[in-house]
Write a protein that holds these residues in place. Structure first.
Motif, PDB file in Angstrom:
ATOM      1  N   ALA A 179      15.930   0.542  11.854  1.00 27.37           N
ATOM      2  CA  ALA A 179      16.912   1.631  11.816  1.00 27.37           C
ATOM      3  C   ALA A 179      17.140   2.108  10.389  1.00 27.37           C
ATOM      4  N   ARG A 180      17.236   1.170   9.443  1.00 24.81           N
ATOM      5  CA  ARG A 180      17.447   1.566   8.046  1.00 24.81           C
ATOM      6  C   ARG A 180      16.270   2.369   7.503  1.00 24.81           C
ATOM      7  N   ARG A 181      15.093   2.139   8.065  1.00 26.87           N
ATOM      8  CA  ARG A 181      13.903   2.840   7.587  1.00 26.87           C
ATOM      9  C   ARG A 181      13.612   4.119   8.370  1.00 26.87           C
ATOM     10  N   GLY A 182      14.602   4.563   9.116  1.00 22.83           N
ATOM     11  CA  GLY A 182      14.494   5.880   9.733  1.00 22.83           C
ATOM     12  C   GLY A 182      14.006   5.920  11.155  1.00 22.83           C
ATOM     13  N   ALA A 214       0.817   4.674  14.236  1.00 20.52           N
ATOM     14  CA  ALA A 214       0.574   5.213  12.886  1.00 20.52           C
ATOM     15  C   ALA A 214       0.784   4.113  11.853  1.00 20.52           C
ATOM     16  N   PRO A 215      -0.009   3.041  11.922  1.00 18.38           N
ATOM     17  CA  PRO A 215       0.219   1.906  11.012  1.00 18.38           C
ATOM     18  C   PRO A 215       0.084   2.279   9.544  1.00 18.38           C
ATOM     19  N   GLU A 216      -0.805   3.235   9.225  1.00 13.23           N
ATOM     20  CA  GLU A 216      -0.982   3.613   7.825  1.00 13.23           C
ATOM     21  C   GLU A 216       0.276   4.258   7.247  1.00 13.23           C
ATOM     22  N   THR A 217       1.105   4.838   8.117  1.00 15.94           N
ATOM     23  CA  THR A 217       2.359   5.461   7.671  1.00 15.94           C
ATOM     24  C   THR A 217       3.494   4.449   7.579  1.00 15.94           C
ATOM     25  N   GLU A 221       6.275  -2.194   8.232  1.00 12.71           N
ATOM     26  CA  GLU A 221       6.838  -2.467   9.552  1.00 12.71           C
ATOM     27  C   GLU A 221       5.748  -2.975  10.508  1.00 12.71           C
ATOM     28  N   TYR A 222       4.554  -2.405  10.373  1.00 13.19           N
ATOM     29  CA  TYR A 222       3.407  -2.816  11.195  1.00 13.19           C
ATOM     30  C   TYR A 222       3.046  -4.285  10.918  1.00 13.19           C
ATOM     31  N   GLU A 223       3.013  -4.639   9.647  1.00 10.13           N
ATOM     32  CA  GLU A 223       2.687  -6.025   9.296  1.00 10.13           C
ATOM     33  C   GLU A 223       3.795  -6.971   9.759  1.00 10.13           C
ATOM     34  N   LEU A 224       5.045  -6.531   9.659  1.00 11.16           N
ATOM     35  CA  LEU A 224       6.156  -7.345  10.156  1.00 11.16           C
ATOM     36  C   LEU A 224       6.000  -7.601  11.650  1.00 11.16           C
ATOM     37  N   ALA A 225       5.638  -6.561  12.391  1.00 20.66           N
ATOM     38  CA  ALA A 225       5.448  -6.706  13.833  1.00 20.66           C
ATOM     39  C   ALA A 225       4.389  -7.752  14.139  1.00 20.66           C
ATOM     40  N   GLU A 226       3.285  -7.700  13.425  1.00 23.03           N
ATOM     41  CA  GLU A 226       2.209  -8.636  13.687  1.00 23.03           C
ATOM     42  C   GLU A 226       2.577 -10.061  13.290  1.00 23.03           C
ATOM     43  N   LYS A 227       3.360 -10.215  12.236  1.00 19.08           N
ATOM     44  CA  LYS A 227       3.814 -11.554  11.856  1.00 19.08           C
ATOM     45  C   LYS A 227       4.741 -12.123  12.926  1.00 19.08           C
ATOM     46  N   LEU A 228       5.578 -11.279  13.508  1.00 23.38           N
ATOM     47  CA  LEU A 228       6.459 -11.732  14.584  1.00 23.38           C
ATOM     48  C   LEU A 228       5.658 -12.117  15.821  1.00 23.38           C
TER      49      LEU A 228
END
Length: 284
Positions: A179-182, A214-217, A221-228
């Motif tokens: 949410a903080r990141r839009g 849109a992982p490049e954008t 957040e994309y890397e956080l998702a994969e770590k989770l």
């Protein structure tokens, strides 16, 4: 001329310079409190295999202590929008989980007959009562106030669990970061009753979906998702190995702590800490 080889243990280079006087300085054993640690294995029977049971579970508790340390630190960094350390901490948790899974392989060398040789000594003691395991579940988002009850006899432990129960989980902090990141996330996900079980939300699912599309954008957040996802994947594998080890050793008997044993563990496998991250895999 002699051609005999030197004994490597007697002639190792530099060994003669190793410090050997520890009367007035800290040794390896002092630093790790090995006297205390290695005297903490106190089997209640004279059965040979009880030592395996004790050591395996004590070692698991040490690894869980480190998991809690890493998750709490990751949550703090999430609150500060500092994701790079979070990635390292969560990756470390996943590697710790791999160690915990391997421990079941050691315990599975215990046969049903061997376990029955000392099982009665456990009384009502059970891994179900591990407050560190319960703390990990609370930190990851599996909130259940009833699970504090087995720890009421230890007020400080019960308070620590209640504090975790009433605070945002790791996943709650991840959603707040989105949410903080839009990313558009329902307000109900950002200021809810933290002690209540998390309910999957379409806005959270859609936020993760936009990140995966849109992982490049949205690389962090994309890397956080994969770590989770990694973390939950390893956790589910740990639960499954627990289930199969218990089934192998006691079949479908009731657990020492009064749970339904294998059927209770099987039910736990169906729970997801981060449900929307699994939903997006079907939608993509």
């Amino acid at each position: 001329m002699s051609t005999s080889k030197r004994d490597p243990l007697r002639s190792s280079e530099g060994a003669d310079k190793a410090h050997t006087d520890f009367y007035d300085t800290m040794s390896y054993g002092d630093y790790l409190a090995l006297d205390q640690l290695l005297s903490s294995q106190k089997p209640l029977s004279d059965h040979h295999d009880e030592m395996l049971f004790v050591v395996m579970h004590q070692t698991a508790e040490l690894w869980m202590k480190l998991i809690i340390h890493e998750i709490r630190a990751a949550m703090d960094r999430l609150r500060h929008d500092d994701l790079q350390p979070v990635f390292k901490m969560l990756a470390r948790v996943s590697r710790i989980q791999a160690q915990l899974i391997q421990q079941w392989d050691v315990l599975s060398t215990l046969t049903p007959a061997e376990y029955l040789g000392f099982r009665d000594e456990l009384g009502h003691a059970s891994g179900f009562q591990s407050h560190q395991y319960r703390m990990i579940e609370f930190l990851l988002g599996n909130k259940n106030a009833q699970m504090v009850e087995p720890h009421r006899h230890q007020p400080e432990t019960a308070k620590q669990l209640e504090d975790a129960l009433n605070e945002p989980s790791l996943y709650d902090e991840a959603i707040r970061l989105l949410a903080r990141r839009g990313h558009s996330v329902d307000e109900t996900c950002l200021s809810r009753d933290w002690k209540a079980p998390y309910t999957p939300n379409d806005s959270v699912r859609d936020a993760w979906l936009s990140i995966y599309r849109a992982p490049e954008t949205h690389w962090e957040e994309y890397e956080l998702a994969e770590k989770l996802v990694d973390l939950e994947d390893w956790f589910q594998q740990w639960r499954f190995r627990h289930l199969k080890t218990v089934e192998r050793i006691i079949g479908f008997k009731t657990g020492t702590g009064g749970t339904a044993g294998v059927s209770y563990l099987r039910h736990a496998i169906d729970f997801y800490f981060f449900p929307e991250l699994w939903q997006v895999r079907t939608i993509l």
